[in-house]
Design a protein around this motif. Structure first.
Motif, mmCIF file in Angstrom:
data_model
loop_
_atom_site.group_PDB
_atom_site.id
_atom_site.type_symbol
_atom_site.label_atom_id
_atom_site.label_comp_id
_atom_site.label_asym_id
_atom_site.label_seq_id
_atom_site.Cartn_x
_atom_site.Cartn_y
_atom_site.Cartn_z
ATOM 1 N N ILE A 135 67.527 108.244 -19.348
ATOM 2 C CA ILE A 135 67.992 108.439 -17.971
ATOM 3 C C ILE A 135 66.963 107.826 -17.035
ATOM 4 C CG2 ILE A 135 68.618 110.113 -16.197
ATOM 5 C CD1 ILE A 135 69.388 112.058 -18.389
ATOM 6 N N ALA A 136 67.407 107.021 -16.105
ATOM 7 C CA ALA A 136 66.494 106.386 -15.143
ATOM 8 C C ALA A 136 65.716 107.452 -14.379
ATOM 9 C CB ALA A 136 67.270 105.502 -14.185
ATOM 10 N N LEU A 137 64.475 107.120 -14.022
ATOM 11 C CA LEU A 137 63.611 108.103 -13.371
ATOM 12 C C LEU A 137 64.191 108.627 -12.059
ATOM 13 C CD1 LEU A 137 59.937 106.814 -13.863
ATOM 14 C CD2 LEU A 137 61.065 108.747 -14.950
ATOM 15 N N TYR A 138 64.832 107.755 -11.287
ATOM 16 C CA TYR A 138 65.330 108.233 -9.995
ATOM 17 C C TYR A 138 66.466 109.239 -10.180
ATOM 18 C CZ TYR A 138 69.600 105.354 -9.968
ATOM 19 O OH TYR A 138 70.828 104.808 -10.252
ATOM 20 N N ARG A 139 67.187 109.165 -11.300
ATOM 21 C CA ARG A 139 68.215 110.162 -11.593
ATOM 22 C C ARG A 139 67.594 111.421 -12.195
ATOM 23 N NH1 ARG A 139 72.609 107.759 -15.326
ATOM 24 N NH2 ARG A 139 73.465 109.855 -14.952
ATOM 25 N N GLY B 173 68.060 105.034 0.001
ATOM 26 C CA GLY B 173 66.982 105.730 -0.687
ATOM 27 C C GLY B 173 66.292 106.818 0.091
ATOM 28 N N THR B 174 66.937 107.359 1.119
ATOM 29 C CA THR B 174 66.292 108.419 1.920
ATOM 30 C C THR B 174 66.838 109.810 1.617
ATOM 31 O OG1 THR B 174 67.845 107.871 3.717
ATOM 32 C CG2 THR B 174 65.642 106.910 3.828
ATOM 33 N N GLY B 175 67.828 109.908 0.701
ATOM 34 C CA GLY B 175 68.282 111.235 0.262
ATOM 35 C C GLY B 175 69.642 111.669 0.766
ATOM 36 N N ARG C 222 50.010 103.000 -3.596
ATOM 37 C CA ARG C 222 50.209 102.627 -2.194
ATOM 38 C C ARG C 222 50.967 101.301 -2.093
ATOM 39 N NH1 ARG C 222 48.094 105.971 1.294
ATOM 40 N NH2 ARG C 222 48.669 104.591 2.997
ATOM 41 N N LEU C 223 50.698 100.389 -3.017
ATOM 42 C CA LEU C 223 51.431 99.122 -3.008
ATOM 43 C C LEU C 223 52.918 99.355 -3.297
ATOM 44 C CD1 LEU C 223 51.526 96.059 -2.837
ATOM 45 C CD2 LEU C 223 50.864 95.953 -5.247
ATOM 46 N N ILE C 224 53.204 100.228 -4.257
ATOM 47 C CA ILE C 224 54.604 100.570 -4.545
ATOM 48 C C ILE C 224 55.259 101.179 -3.314
ATOM 49 C CG2 ILE C 224 56.091 102.116 -5.879
ATOM 50 C CD1 ILE C 224 54.203 101.769 -8.242
ATOM 51 N N ALA C 225 54.543 102.088 -2.644
ATOM 52 C CA ALA C 225 55.099 102.752 -1.462
ATOM 53 C C ALA C 225 55.356 101.762 -0.331
ATOM 54 C CB ALA C 225 54.151 103.857 -0.992
ATOM 55 N N LYS C 226 54.414 100.827 -0.120
ATOM 56 C CA LYS C 226 54.618 99.829 0.943
ATOM 57 C C LYS C 226 55.772 98.893 0.613
ATOM 58 C CE LYS C 226 50.415 98.156 1.375
ATOM 59 N NZ LYS C 226 49.321 97.327 1.943
ATOM 60 N N THR C 227 55.894 98.523 -0.660
ATOM 61 C CA THR C 227 56.984 97.636 -1.064
ATOM 62 C C THR C 227 58.337 98.314 -0.903
ATOM 63 O OG1 THR C 227 55.497 96.613 -2.674
ATOM 64 C CG2 THR C 227 57.847 96.195 -2.947
ATOM 65 N N SER D 57 62.223 103.529 -8.688
ATOM 66 C CA SER D 57 62.760 102.477 -9.562
ATOM 67 C C SER D 57 61.685 101.452 -9.920
ATOM 68 C CB SER D 57 63.937 101.782 -8.879
ATOM 69 O OG SER D 57 65.009 102.682 -8.664
ATOM 70 N N LEU D 58 60.829 101.095 -8.946
ATOM 71 C CA LEU D 58 59.739 100.157 -9.220
ATOM 72 C C LEU D 58 58.712 100.778 -10.160
ATOM 73 C CD1 LEU D 58 58.411 97.444 -8.718
ATOM 74 C CD2 LEU D 58 57.464 98.330 -6.579
ATOM 75 N N LEU D 59 58.448 102.073 -9.967
ATOM 76 C CA LEU D 59 57.539 102.773 -10.887
ATOM 77 C C LEU D 59 58.116 102.783 -12.301
ATOM 78 C CD1 LEU D 59 55.082 104.585 -11.502
ATOM 79 C CD2 LEU D 59 56.483 106.549 -10.807
ATOM 80 N N ASP D 60 59.404 103.028 -12.407
ATOM 81 C CA ASP D 60 60.076 103.022 -13.713
ATOM 82 C C ASP D 60 59.934 101.654 -14.386
ATOM 83 O OD1 ASP D 60 61.542 103.891 -15.845
ATOM 84 O OD2 ASP D 60 63.434 104.095 -14.775
ATOM 85 N N GLN D 61 60.041 100.595 -13.596
ATOM 86 C CA GLN D 61 59.904 99.244 -14.135
ATOM 87 C C GLN D 61 58.474 98.978 -14.590
ATOM 88 O OE1 GLN D 61 61.474 96.383 -11.389
ATOM 89 N NE2 GLN D 61 61.245 94.648 -12.788
#
Length: 548
Positions: free
Chosen positions: A4-8, A48-50, A204-209, A219-223
């Motif tokens: 299961i994808a992390l965001y789910r 992506g804000t909920g 922080r780079l993930i958050a800025k991106t 999703s980027l963290l999962d990747q």
């Protein structure tokens, strides 16, 4: 069980788990606690804000058998049935693929039936702005007066596309972008639970991106976790996201400041060969210029700029080499490039040309470039003023820049003469060939123009323009002649008779003064031109004015 994808996997199950959006959480929890359930809600905000997450939590909360302080218990049979999608009383519809009138009519036909197990039948319509006009019209009556057991939750990223009749029937909640600190905190928690060490600078780079979208960050963290490393570094995020680091962007700005075209082309080649996304790089360069501008204008940029200490120190050095006008011009130019990249077949060429334009302001014809060149001229003028002027011999003569109007002036009287005697204003002279021009129109069959130009005069306004003067009672004739298609005909006839290309302006008698001994007041010179002439005079450099 399949992966299961992390965001789910990390989708919040209760209101307390939702990151930020406190203003929405507080209102919805109070509505559930007090039983004040509206018939229609509209959730607006960027991706992506909920929005969908909040809709699902709310659908369980209003149907939960034992809610706790407005939160669903997620343990009762109703909550478990909704979570496992075994209860059909919560219907999630994608409006992007179900946007026809027939789809909405099926909803309208179904709402009359009571829910099978839950207290409320909830319709979650995602991307509702994608519905067609006919579908919106079909939904209006049902949305205005639905049965008491039906609740509509509409979610959209573009609320301005919804009809006002839909907006007025819903309780609207606007979801904010999620801050970088909140995103960092969330993905650090997820990485710990996933037994992966995530460096703080990588987080922080993930958050800025992600640009305020928590789902994009997860999703980027999962990747990045998919790389198989036990530790995720800053370089890992750069390689996965396809973006360049701050040092590379700073090197590019240094090359622009030094006007080193070879270095710029070399860096662009590195960017392409490493497979970086050009659009992402341009967006990052715009953001870097923005940070440099803040370093130049803010008293304490470290409180505003989100960058490492080394990067901020380098920005502080770079801002000394750039004027505010040049930074703003660069941001404007690169922003235009960013929006154009998606339409061009060779984005590399567009990027290279744009960076070359930043090196040489003369290649840019915009107003910002003019201001920059004036600033440069001011510096040269200040430098010239600080150098003492050489002593001229008494018999030194000044020559006008125009051979036609040149005349000798003794050096002793040059300065006082230039200040005391204002420039002579040219007198407007009649054009003797005007009658021949009118007759030319008559002979070519332009009788309407001929009849409207009888009794008019023509005056020389400048080397390019001539003015047709109409009498006080010739307002209608002036209006006819001033039409674009008629002006072209008159200009062609006048150019033929005068032997040079001219442009025509239609004037009233009160607008001009002819050469009867009175002088016409010259129009005030443009402030920018006046400044340019003054600076050119101080710096003793020629000023070329190109009329475009």
């Amino acid at each position: 069980m399949s992966y299961i994808a992390l965001y789910r996997k990390w989708r919040p199950a209760v209101f307390e788990d939702v990151v930020e959006q406190e203003h929405v959480v507080k209102t919805l929890k109070h509505s559930v606690s007090k039983g004040r359930i509206a018939h229609a809600y509209l959730f607006c905000g960027t991706r992506g804000t909920g929005k969908t997450t909040m809709a699902k939590i709310f659908s369980r909360a209003i149907n939960c058998l034992s809610p706790h302080d407005g939160d669903p218990c997620n343990q009762c049979e109703i909550c478990k049935g909704i979570l496992s999608e075994n209860i059909l009383d919560v219907i999630e519809i994608d409006a992007a693929s179900n946007n026809s009138v027939d789809n909405v009519r099926s909803i309208r036909d179904e709402v009359i039936y009571a829910p099978s197990q839950a207290k409320y039948k909830v319709y979650i319509i995602d991307e509702v702005h994608m519905l067609s006009t006919g579908a919106f019209n079909a939904l209006l009556k049902t949305l205005e007066e639905p049965p008491p057991h039906v609740v509509f939750i509409l979610a959209t990223t573009d609320p301005h596309k919804l009809p006002a009749t839909i907006l007025s029937r819903c309780q609207r909640f606007d979801f904010k972008r999620i801050s970088i600190d909140s995103i960092v905190e969330r993905i650090m928690k997820i990485s710990r639970e996933s037994d992966v060490e995530l460096h703080k600078d990588a987080a922080r780079l993930i958050a800025k991106t992600a640009d305020g979208a928590l789902r994009d960050a997860i999703s980027l963290l999962d990747q990045c976790i998919g790389l198989g490393n036990s530790t995720i570094s800053y370089e890992d995020v750069l390689s996965v996201a396809g973006i360049s680091n701050d040092m590379f962007t700073a090197d590019m700005l240094d090359a622009v400041i030094q006007r080193d075209i070879s270095k710029i082309l070399e860096l662009v080649d590195i960017l392409i060969m490493e497979g970086k996304d050009i659009s992402q790089f341009v967006s990052g360069l715009v953001y870097y210029y923005r940070n440099v501008l803040i370093c130049k204008m803010a008293s304490n940029p470290r409180d505003i700029v989100d960058a490492s200490e080394d990067s901020i120190k380098r920005m502080l050095l770079q801002q000394k080499e750039l004027s505010k006008e040049k930074i703003m011009m660069a941001i404007k130019e690169l922003s235009a490039v960013e929006s154009s990249l998606k339409w061009v077949s060779s984005p590399r060429i567009l990027l290279e040309v744009s960076l070359m334009k930043l090196c040489d302001p003369a290649l840019n014809k915009g107003d910002d470039s003019v201001l920059e060149r004036l600033a440069e001229l001011e510096k040269r003028a200040a430098g010239a003023a600080s150098v003492p002027s050489p002593q001229l011999k008494p018999d030194t003569e000044f020559k006008s820049s125009s051979p036609k109007d040149s005349k000798k002036v003794p050096s002793g009287q040059a300065a006082s003469h230039a200040e005391a005697k204002p420039a002579e204003k040219p007198l407007l002279k009649h054009i003797a060939e005007w009658e021949a021009v009118i007759n030319e129109l008559k002979s070519s069959g332009r009788m309407v123009l001929y009849s409207n130009l009888i009794g008019t005069k023509a005056l020389v306004l400048d080397n390019r323009f001539i003015g047709i003067v109409f009498g006080a009672d010739k307002g209608f004739c002036k209006m006819v002649a001033a039409k674009a298609e008629n002006l072209e005909i008159i200009e062609a006839a006048a150019s033929k008779k005068l032997g040079r290309e001219v442009k025509i302006k239609c004037l009233s008698e009160g607008d001009v003064q002819t050469n009867t001994g009175q002088e016409q007041d010259a129009p005030p010179e443009d402030e920018l031109m006046a400044t340019a002439r003054e600076l050119a005079s101080k710096a003793n450099v020629p000023l070329n004015v190109i009329d475009e």
